[in-house]
Design a protein around this motif. Structure first.
Motif, PDB file in Angstrom:
ATOM      1  N   GLU A  64       0.821  -1.149  -0.134  1.00 24.35           N
ATOM      2  CA  GLU A  64       0.121   0.209  -0.068  1.00 24.35           C
ATOM      3  C   GLU A  64       0.660   1.149  -0.122  1.00 24.35           C
ATOM      4  OE1 GLU A  64      -3.499   0.500   2.522  1.00 24.35           O
ATOM      5  OE2 GLU A  64      -3.777  -1.750   2.914  1.00 24.35           O
ATOM      6  N   VAL A  65       1.933   1.340   0.702  1.00 28.21           N
ATOM      7  CA  VAL A  65       2.895   2.116   0.686  1.00 28.21           C
ATOM      8  C   VAL A  65       3.598   2.584  -0.605  1.00 28.21           C
ATOM      9  CG1 VAL A  65       5.138   3.255   1.622  1.00 28.21           C
ATOM     10  CG2 VAL A  65       3.594   2.003   3.293  1.00 28.21           C
ATOM     11  N   LYS A  66       3.985   1.412  -1.424  1.00 26.98           N
ATOM     12  CA  LYS A  66       4.218   1.825  -2.644  1.00 26.98           C
ATOM     13  C   LYS A  66       3.305   2.302  -3.568  1.00 26.98           C
ATOM     14  CE  LYS A  66       6.045  -2.489  -3.149  1.00 26.98           C
ATOM     15  NZ  LYS A  66       6.797  -3.541  -3.955  1.00 26.98           N
ATOM     16  N   GLN A  67       1.937   1.732  -3.638  1.00 29.88           N
ATOM     17  CA  GLN A  67       1.020   2.259  -4.420  1.00 29.88           C
ATOM     18  C   GLN A  67       0.865   3.828  -4.222  1.00 29.88           C
ATOM     19  OE1 GLN A  67      -2.440  -0.081  -3.653  1.00 29.88           O
ATOM     20  NE2 GLN A  67      -1.367  -2.051  -4.226  1.00 29.88           N
ATOM     21  N   GLU A  68       0.792   4.247  -2.789  1.00 29.84           N
ATOM     22  CA  GLU A  68       0.699   5.509  -2.684  1.00 29.84           C
ATOM     23  C   GLU A  68       2.012   6.438  -3.336  1.00 29.84           C
ATOM     24  OE1 GLU A  68      -0.161   6.758   1.509  1.00 29.84           O
ATOM     25  OE2 GLU A  68      -2.013   6.323   1.141  1.00 29.84           O
ATOM     26  N   ILE A  69       3.318   5.925  -3.143  1.00 29.74           N
ATOM     27  CA  ILE A  69       4.308   6.781  -3.705  1.00 29.74           C
ATOM     28  C   ILE A  69       4.050   6.724  -5.215  1.00 29.74           C
ATOM     29  CG2 ILE A  69       6.806   6.340  -4.060  1.00 29.74           C
ATOM     30  CD1 ILE A  69       7.124   4.895  -1.623  1.00 29.74           C
ATOM     31  N   ARG A  70       3.610   5.529  -5.928  1.00 29.06           N
ATOM     32  CA  ARG A  70       3.553   5.600  -7.319  1.00 29.06           C
ATOM     33  C   ARG A  70       2.344   6.580  -7.731  1.00 29.06           C
ATOM     34  NH1 ARG A  70       4.509  -0.049  -6.836  1.00 29.06           N
ATOM     35  NH2 ARG A  70       2.258  -0.668  -6.671  1.00 29.06           N
ATOM     36  N   ALA A  71       1.211   6.783  -6.971  1.00 29.98           N
ATOM     37  CA  ALA A  71       0.024   7.551  -7.172  1.00 29.98           C
ATOM     38  C   ALA A  71       0.619   9.203  -7.039  1.00 29.98           C
ATOM     39  CB  ALA A  71      -1.129   7.243  -6.225  1.00 29.98           C
ATOM     40  N   THR A  72       1.293   9.238  -6.095  1.00 27.72           N
ATOM     41  CA  THR A  72       1.956  10.478  -5.744  1.00 27.72           C
ATOM     42  C   THR A  72       2.802  11.074  -6.978  1.00 27.72           C
ATOM     43  OG1 THR A  72       2.144   9.967  -3.262  1.00 27.72           O
ATOM     44  CG2 THR A  72       3.539  11.990  -4.179  1.00 27.72           C
ATOM     45  N   LYS A  73       3.439  10.245  -7.260  1.00 28.83           N
ATOM     46  CA  LYS A  73       4.369  10.310  -8.609  1.00 28.83           C
ATOM     47  C   LYS A  73       3.688  10.854  -9.916  1.00 28.83           C
ATOM     48  CE  LYS A  73       8.443   7.958  -7.354  1.00 28.83           C
ATOM     49  NZ  LYS A  73       9.442   6.928  -7.453  1.00 28.83           N
ATOM     50  N   LEU A  74       2.388  10.123  -9.828  1.00 29.21           N
ATOM     51  CA  LEU A  74       1.471  10.527 -11.016  1.00 29.21           C
ATOM     52  C   LEU A  74       0.692  11.592 -10.979  1.00 29.21           C
ATOM     53  CD1 LEU A  74       0.340   6.559 -11.847  1.00 29.21           C
ATOM     54  CD2 LEU A  74       1.886   8.063 -13.060  1.00 29.21           C
ATOM     55  N   ASN A  75       0.526  11.981  -9.761  1.00 24.60           N
ATOM     56  CA  ASN A  75      -0.472  13.009  -9.585  1.00 24.60           C
ATOM     57  C   ASN A  75       0.358  14.122  -8.486  1.00 24.60           C
ATOM     58  OD1 ASN A  75      -2.718  14.796  -9.500  1.00 24.60           O
ATOM     59  ND2 ASN A  75      -4.175  13.440  -8.387  1.00 24.60           N
ATOM     60  N   GLN A  76       1.207  14.625  -8.958  1.00 21.57           N
ATOM     61  CA  GLN A  76       1.848  15.643  -7.925  1.00 21.57           C
ATOM     62  C   GLN A  76       1.056  16.897  -7.424  1.00 21.57           C
ATOM     63  OE1 GLN A  76       4.694  15.067  -6.581  1.00 21.57           O
ATOM     64  NE2 GLN A  76       5.666  13.347  -7.590  1.00 21.57           N
ATOM     65  N   SER A  77       0.374  17.149  -8.430  1.00 24.56           N
ATOM     66  CA  SER A  77      -0.524  18.483  -8.376  1.00 24.56           C
ATOM     67  C   SER A  77      -1.602  18.447  -7.099  1.00 24.56           C
ATOM     68  CB  SER A  77      -1.409  18.818  -9.546  1.00 24.56           C
ATOM     69  OG  SER A  77      -2.374  17.754  -9.878  1.00 24.56           O
ATOM     70  N   SER A  78      -1.841  17.205  -6.736  1.00 29.37           N
ATOM     71  CA  SER A  78      -3.072  17.039  -5.752  1.00 29.37           C
ATOM     72  C   SER A  78      -2.102  16.344  -4.203  1.00 29.37           C
ATOM     73  CB  SER A  78      -3.958  16.176  -5.860  1.00 29.37           C
ATOM     74  OG  SER A  78      -3.660  14.843  -6.256  1.00 29.37           O
ATOM     75  N   ALA A  79      -1.222  15.835  -4.553  1.00 25.57           N
ATOM     76  CA  ALA A  79      -0.426  15.008  -3.369  1.00 25.57           C
ATOM     77  C   ALA A  79       0.413  16.045  -2.565  1.00 25.57           C
ATOM     78  CB  ALA A  79       0.349  13.549  -3.817  1.00 25.57           C
ATOM     79  N   GLY A  80       0.279  16.283  -1.429  1.00 25.32           N
ATOM     80  CA  GLY A  80       1.207  17.147  -0.755  1.00 25.32           C
ATOM     81  C   GLY A  80       1.156  18.492  -1.477  1.00 25.32           C
ATOM     82  N   TRP A  81       0.027  19.016  -1.782  1.00 23.72           N
ATOM     83  CA  TRP A  81      -0.152  20.344  -2.372  1.00 23.72           C
ATOM     84  C   TRP A  81       0.448  21.347  -1.429  1.00 23.72           C
ATOM     85  CZ3 TRP A  81      -2.602  23.829   0.064  1.00 23.72           C
ATOM     86  CH2 TRP A  81      -3.790  23.717   1.179  1.00 23.72           C
ATOM     87  N   TRP A  82       0.420  21.375  -0.292  1.00 20.28           N
ATOM     88  CA  TRP A  82       0.521  22.359   0.711  1.00 20.28           C
ATOM     89  C   TRP A  82       2.007  22.602   0.672  1.00 20.28           C
ATOM     90  CZ3 TRP A  82      -1.810  17.683   1.842  1.00 20.28           C
ATOM     91  CH2 TRP A  82      -0.489  16.782   2.454  1.00 20.28           C
ATOM     92  N   ARG A  83       2.925  21.631   0.208  1.00 17.93           N
ATOM     93  CA  ARG A  83       4.341  21.868   0.262  1.00 17.93           C
ATOM     94  C   ARG A  83       4.779  23.102  -0.772  1.00 17.93           C
ATOM     95  NH1 ARG A  83       4.223  15.973   0.952  1.00 17.93           N
ATOM     96  NH2 ARG A  83       4.182  15.813   3.176  1.00 17.93           N
ATOM     97  N   ALA A  84       4.097  23.241  -1.648  1.00 24.85           N
ATOM     98  CA  ALA A  84       4.335  24.586  -2.393  1.00 24.85           C
ATOM     99  C   ALA A  84       4.255  25.698  -1.668  1.00 24.85           C
ATOM    100  CB  ALA A  84       3.092  24.437  -3.535  1.00 24.85           C
TER     101      ALA A  84
END
Length: 304
Positions: A81-101
């Motif tokens: 599940e952790v790896k799936q989240e990492i892959r999803a984050t890479k595919l959707n950088q605009s929504s994952a961790g948006w606050w870090r901008a």
């Protein structure tokens, strides 16, 4: 704790339990898979580190968690599940961790809070003096920024307002999966950052928010009876949904913010005490209907 997610926190907690059960030190376990004890500690805390599937499997072997066993299946399932989240984050950088901008606009400790808030299914907030960030009208938020950071540039002020607006968007965007309960001292309505006009606007904003089905607002009157909030002070309790593919639920977290930092409390006894405090505060709070009426009265008073 940047990068913490529900599966990562669950995996870290599970690996720590196995290590402690087998009497292994962080130093010994880290050396076994060729990482530092500090890095292993970050993994156990639910933080993102660079680690491979081979290392995770080797760590489980070291703890005696071998095939076939339910414990190994559970741990490796969480790792998937952790790896799936990492892959999803890479595919959707605009929504994952948006606050870090906006990381230049908030304290370091707040990054972890935002990652928890983004995955929470429910937050319960008790505040003694100020309107919580998720409920602040832009005018109120602007006044608070100016009070705390009088020399901040106009550009940075606007970026902080953008950050607040993007956080608040989840009250609508996640209305079906996120709920919020706020118990607020009447003092938050009597303090007037920005003056009477700003407080009138903020009060009407609260009255509007209070009509939404996923938001519950109750005021604790200043002339009410004694309640645990006098002792516990302001805090936020975050609760999380079950992990998608297994029957595990992340434990709640109590967040307590101070002027120079913050605490993240997860001990079950601490969570229980805060739940008891919430129940005690609720007993002296106004009903939701009476609270909405008070918001309207305060707005009228400030406009008079």
């Amino acid at each position: 704790m940047a990068g913490s997610t529900l599966p990562l926190r669950a995996l870290g907690r599970l690996l720590r339990a196995h290590r402690i059960r087998t009497g292994k030190s962080q130093l010994a376990a880290g050396l076994h898979i060729e990482i530092s004890p500090q890095t292993l500690g970050r993994l156990e805390d639910g933080q993102k580190i660079k680690i491979s599937t081979v290392q995770i499997a080797s760590l489980l072997d070291y703890y005696g968690i071998v095939e076939p066993s339910a414990e190994r299946t559970e741990a490796l399932g969480l790792w998937e599940e952790v790896k799936q989240e990492i892959r999803a984050t890479k595919l959707n950088q605009s929504s994952a961790g948006w606050w870090r901008a906006y990381s230049d606009q908030y304290a370091n400790h707040f990054d972890h809070y935002l990652s928890l808030e983004a995955t929470a299914r429910r937050v319960t907030i008790f505040h003694l003096a100020l309107i919580p960030g998720l409920l602040q009208h832009p005018d109120y938020r602007r006044a608070m920024i100016r009070i705390g950071f009088p020399d901040l540039s106009a550009v940075d002020v606007e970026r902080r307002l953008e950050l607040a607006a993007r956080r608040q968007a989840m009250l609508v965007d996640r209305a079906d999966s996120f709920s919020m309960k706020c118990l607020l001292s009447e003092a938050v309505l009597r303090h007037r950052p920005g003056g009477r006009k700003v407080m009138a606007t903020q009060s009407r904003h609260l009255a509007d928010l209070a009509t939404r089905p996923n938001i519950s607002l109750q005021i604790v009157p200043l002339d009410g009876d004694d309640h645990p909030g006098f002792v516990v002070q302001s805090f936020t309790l975050l609760e999380f949904p079950p992990l998608q593919s297994r029957n595990l639920t992340e434990p709640p977290v109590v967040y307590v913010e101070g002027y120079e930092g913050a605490l993240y409390l997860e001990q079950s006894s601490v969570i229980d005490r805060h739940r008891q405090a919430i129940a005690g505060i609720e007993r002296v709070a106004l009903s939701e209907s009476d609270t909405r009426q008070l918001f309207s009265r305060v707005a009228e008073e400030c406009e008079a």
